[in-house]
Design a protein around this motif. Structure first.
Motif, PDB file in Angstrom:
ATOM      1  N   THR A   2      10.784  14.989 -21.452  1.00  9.71           N
ATOM      2  CA  THR A   2      10.418  16.137 -22.271  1.00  9.71           C
ATOM      3  C   THR A   2      10.223  15.700 -23.715  1.00  9.71           C
ATOM      4  O   THR A   2      10.768  14.695 -24.152  1.00  9.71           O
ATOM      5  CB  THR A   2      11.522  17.225 -22.206  1.00  9.71           C
ATOM      6  OG1 THR A   2      12.725  16.660 -22.690  1.00  9.71           O
ATOM      7  CG2 THR A   2      11.725  17.708 -20.783  1.00  9.71           C
ATOM      8  N   LYS A   3       9.435  16.487 -24.408  1.00  5.74           N
ATOM      9  CA  LYS A   3       9.204  16.166 -25.820  1.00  5.74           C
ATOM     10  C   LYS A   3      10.430  16.544 -26.638  1.00  5.74           C
ATOM     11  O   LYS A   3      11.043  17.587 -26.409  1.00  5.74           O
ATOM     12  CB  LYS A   3       7.990  16.925 -26.351  1.00  5.74           C
ATOM     13  CG  LYS A   3       6.677  16.378 -25.871  1.00  5.74           C
ATOM     14  CD  LYS A   3       5.540  17.027 -26.619  1.00  5.74           C
ATOM     15  CE  LYS A   3       4.242  16.346 -26.254  1.00  5.74           C
ATOM     16  NZ  LYS A   3       3.125  16.902 -26.999  1.00  5.74           N
ATOM     17  N   LYS A   4      10.775  15.671 -27.558  1.00  9.80           N
ATOM     18  CA  LYS A   4      11.927  15.906 -28.430  1.00  9.80           C
ATOM     19  C   LYS A   4      11.475  16.757 -29.613  1.00  9.80           C
ATOM     20  O   LYS A   4      10.458  16.471 -30.240  1.00  9.80           O
ATOM     21  CB  LYS A   4      12.480  14.564 -28.913  1.00  9.80           C
ATOM     22  CG  LYS A   4      13.778  14.683 -29.676  1.00  9.80           C
ATOM     23  CD  LYS A   4      14.351  13.334 -30.000  1.00  9.80           C
ATOM     24  CE  LYS A   4      14.092  13.045 -31.440  1.00  9.80           C
ATOM     25  NZ  LYS A   4      14.759  11.890 -31.963  1.00  9.80           N
ATOM     26  N   LYS A   5      12.214  17.815 -29.896  1.00 10.43           N
ATOM     27  CA  LYS A   5      11.908  18.639 -31.059  1.00 10.43           C
ATOM     28  C   LYS A   5      12.233  17.864 -32.322  1.00 10.43           C
ATOM     29  O   LYS A   5      13.183  17.081 -32.357  1.00 10.43           O
ATOM     30  CB  LYS A   5      12.722  19.929 -31.026  1.00 10.43           C
ATOM     31  CG  LYS A   5      12.348  20.859 -29.910  1.00 10.43           C
ATOM     32  CD  LYS A   5      13.176  22.129 -29.965  1.00 10.43           C
ATOM     33  CE  LYS A   5      12.837  23.036 -28.815  1.00 10.43           C
ATOM     34  NZ  LYS A   5      13.655  24.244 -28.817  1.00 10.43           N
ATOM     35  N   LYS A   6      11.445  18.090 -33.333  1.00 13.24           N
ATOM     36  CA  LYS A   6      11.672  17.401 -34.605  1.00 13.24           C
ATOM     37  C   LYS A   6      13.038  17.803 -35.174  1.00 13.24           C
ATOM     38  O   LYS A   6      13.368  18.976 -35.234  1.00 13.24           O
ATOM     39  CB  LYS A   6      10.563  17.772 -35.595  1.00 13.24           C
ATOM     40  CG  LYS A   6      10.633  17.003 -36.876  1.00 13.24           C
ATOM     41  CD  LYS A   6       9.493  17.348 -37.806  1.00 13.24           C
ATOM     42  CE  LYS A   6       9.621  16.540 -39.084  1.00 13.24           C
ATOM     43  NZ  LYS A   6       8.558  16.864 -40.030  1.00 13.24           N
ATOM     44  N   GLY A   7      13.825  16.801 -35.572  1.00 12.94           N
ATOM     45  CA  GLY A   7      15.136  17.064 -36.156  1.00 12.94           C
ATOM     46  C   GLY A   7      16.255  17.180 -35.140  1.00 12.94           C
ATOM     47  O   GLY A   7      17.400  17.399 -35.513  1.00 12.94           O
ATOM     48  N   LEU A   9      18.570  15.563 -31.927  1.00 17.59           N
ATOM     49  CA  LEU A   9      19.019  14.282 -31.398  1.00 17.59           C
ATOM     50  C   LEU A   9      18.869  14.267 -29.882  1.00 17.59           C
ATOM     51  O   LEU A   9      18.983  15.314 -29.238  1.00 17.59           O
ATOM     52  CB  LEU A   9      20.494  14.057 -31.747  1.00 17.59           C
ATOM     53  CG  LEU A   9      20.867  14.021 -33.219  1.00 17.59           C
ATOM     54  CD1 LEU A   9      22.380  13.918 -33.360  1.00 17.59           C
ATOM     55  CD2 LEU A   9      20.193  12.869 -33.920  1.00 17.59           C
ATOM     56  N   THR A  10      18.663  13.080 -29.343  1.00 18.39           N
ATOM     57  CA  THR A  10      18.693  12.957 -27.887  1.00 18.39           C
ATOM     58  C   THR A  10      20.145  13.093 -27.444  1.00 18.39           C
ATOM     59  O   THR A  10      21.073  13.032 -28.266  1.00 18.39           O
ATOM     60  CB  THR A  10      18.143  11.585 -27.433  1.00 18.39           C
ATOM     61  OG1 THR A  10      19.010  10.571 -27.922  1.00 18.39           O
ATOM     62  CG2 THR A  10      16.724  11.360 -27.922  1.00 18.39           C
ATOM     63  N   LYS A  11      20.343  13.263 -26.150  1.00 18.20           N
ATOM     64  CA  LYS A  11      21.713  13.417 -25.639  1.00 18.20           C
ATOM     65  C   LYS A  11      22.541  12.179 -25.977  1.00 18.20           C
ATOM     66  O   LYS A  11      23.694  12.279 -26.387  1.00 18.20           O
ATOM     67  CB  LYS A  11      21.684  13.645 -24.135  1.00 18.20           C
ATOM     68  CG  LYS A  11      23.031  13.962 -23.556  1.00 18.20           C
ATOM     69  CD  LYS A  11      22.933  14.447 -22.137  1.00 18.20           C
ATOM     70  CE  LYS A  11      24.299  14.904 -21.686  1.00 18.20           C
ATOM     71  NZ  LYS A  11      24.225  15.727 -20.499  1.00 18.20           N
ATOM     72  N   ARG A  12      21.946  10.996 -25.815  1.00 17.35           N
ATOM     73  CA  ARG A  12      22.666   9.753 -26.106  1.00 17.35           C
ATOM     74  C   ARG A  12      23.015   9.665 -27.588  1.00 17.35           C
ATOM     75  O   ARG A  12      24.127   9.285 -27.961  1.00 17.35           O
ATOM     76  CB  ARG A  12      21.816   8.555 -25.683  1.00 17.35           C
ATOM     77  CG  ARG A  12      22.521   7.251 -25.875  1.00 17.35           C
ATOM     78  CD  ARG A  12      21.615   6.091 -25.481  1.00 17.35           C
ATOM     79  NE  ARG A  12      22.281   4.840 -25.634  1.00 17.35           N
ATOM     80  CZ  ARG A  12      22.574   4.022 -24.646  1.00 17.35           C
ATOM     81  NH1 ARG A  12      22.219   4.327 -23.413  1.00 17.35           N
ATOM     82  NH2 ARG A  12      23.195   2.888 -24.880  1.00 17.35           N
ATOM     83  N   ALA A  14      23.412  12.125 -29.660  1.00 15.08           N
ATOM     84  CA  ALA A  14      24.429  13.135 -29.955  1.00 15.08           C
ATOM     85  C   ALA A  14      25.813  12.642 -29.537  1.00 15.08           C
ATOM     86  O   ALA A  14      26.801  12.862 -30.250  1.00 15.08           O
ATOM     87  CB  ALA A  14      24.087  14.445 -29.257  1.00 15.08           C
ATOM     88  N   LEU A  15      25.898  11.968 -28.386  1.00 17.03           N
ATOM     89  CA  LEU A  15      27.191  11.443 -27.926  1.00 17.03           C
ATOM     90  C   LEU A  15      27.715  10.351 -28.857  1.00 17.03           C
ATOM     91  O   LEU A  15      28.905  10.314 -29.173  1.00 17.03           O
ATOM     92  CB  LEU A  15      27.064  10.903 -26.503  1.00 17.03           C
ATOM     93  CG  LEU A  15      26.885  11.953 -25.414  1.00 17.03           C
ATOM     94  CD1 LEU A  15      26.587  11.289 -24.080  1.00 17.03           C
ATOM     95  CD2 LEU A  15      28.113  12.835 -25.303  1.00 17.03           C
ATOM     96  N   VAL A  16      26.820   9.470 -29.304  1.00 17.91           N
ATOM     97  CA  VAL A  16      27.239   8.403 -30.217  1.00 17.91           C
ATOM     98  C   VAL A  16      27.687   8.997 -31.545  1.00 17.91           C
ATOM     99  O   VAL A  16      28.715   8.617 -32.107  1.00 17.91           O
ATOM    100  CB  VAL A  16      26.087   7.384 -30.418  1.00 17.91           C
ATOM    101  CG1 VAL A  16      26.404   6.423 -31.546  1.00 17.91           C
ATOM    102  CG2 VAL A  16      25.826   6.631 -29.124  1.00 17.91           C
ATOM    103  N   TYR A  17      26.923   9.964 -32.053  1.00 18.67           N
ATOM    104  CA  TYR A  17      27.259  10.629 -33.317  1.00 18.67           C
ATOM    105  C   TYR A  17      28.629  11.299 -33.213  1.00 18.67           C
ATOM    106  O   TYR A  17      29.486  11.157 -34.088  1.00 18.67           O
ATOM    107  CB  TYR A  17      26.173  11.654 -33.632  1.00 18.67           C
ATOM    108  CG  TYR A  17      26.324  12.361 -34.954  1.00 18.67           C
ATOM    109  CD1 TYR A  17      26.175  11.685 -36.144  1.00 18.67           C
ATOM    110  CD2 TYR A  17      26.606  13.733 -34.994  1.00 18.67           C
ATOM    111  CE1 TYR A  17      26.293  12.331 -37.363  1.00 18.67           C
ATOM    112  CE2 TYR A  17      26.725  14.382 -36.203  1.00 18.67           C
ATOM    113  CZ  TYR A  17      26.574  13.682 -37.377  1.00 18.67           C
ATOM    114  OH  TYR A  17      26.705  14.330 -38.576  1.00 18.67           O
ATOM    115  N   GLY A  18      28.870  12.006 -32.109  1.00 21.28           N
ATOM    116  CA  GLY A  18      30.156  12.668 -31.902  1.00 21.28           C
ATOM    117  C   GLY A  18      31.296  11.673 -31.786  1.00 21.28           C
ATOM    118  O   GLY A  18      32.397  11.909 -32.277  1.00 21.28           O
TER     119      GLY A  18
END
Length: 53
Positions: A2-7, A9-12, A14-18
């Motif tokens: 799927t296309k990623k919305k601008k701004g 994060l991908t699931k991966r 988001a997990l790394v950020y968290g």
């Protein structure tokens, strides 16, 4: 894919950020709880001091 919305994060990402934020969040929560406990103890000690004459 799927296309990623601008701004967004991908699931991966988001997990790394968290995973990076969690230890900092825990540290600050514990630090603030310790500061509040110390402030309560200081206030109780001030209330129980004998007044100087």
């Amino acid at each position: 894919m799927t296309k990623k919305k601008k701004g967004h994060l991908t699931k991966r990402q988001a997990l790394v950020y968290g995973a990076y934020l969690l230890p900092m969040n825990v540290f600050f929560k514990l630090y603030l709880a310790d500061q509040e406990k110390a402030a309560r103890i200081r206030n109780m000690q001030k209330r129980h001091e004998k007044p100087s004459r």
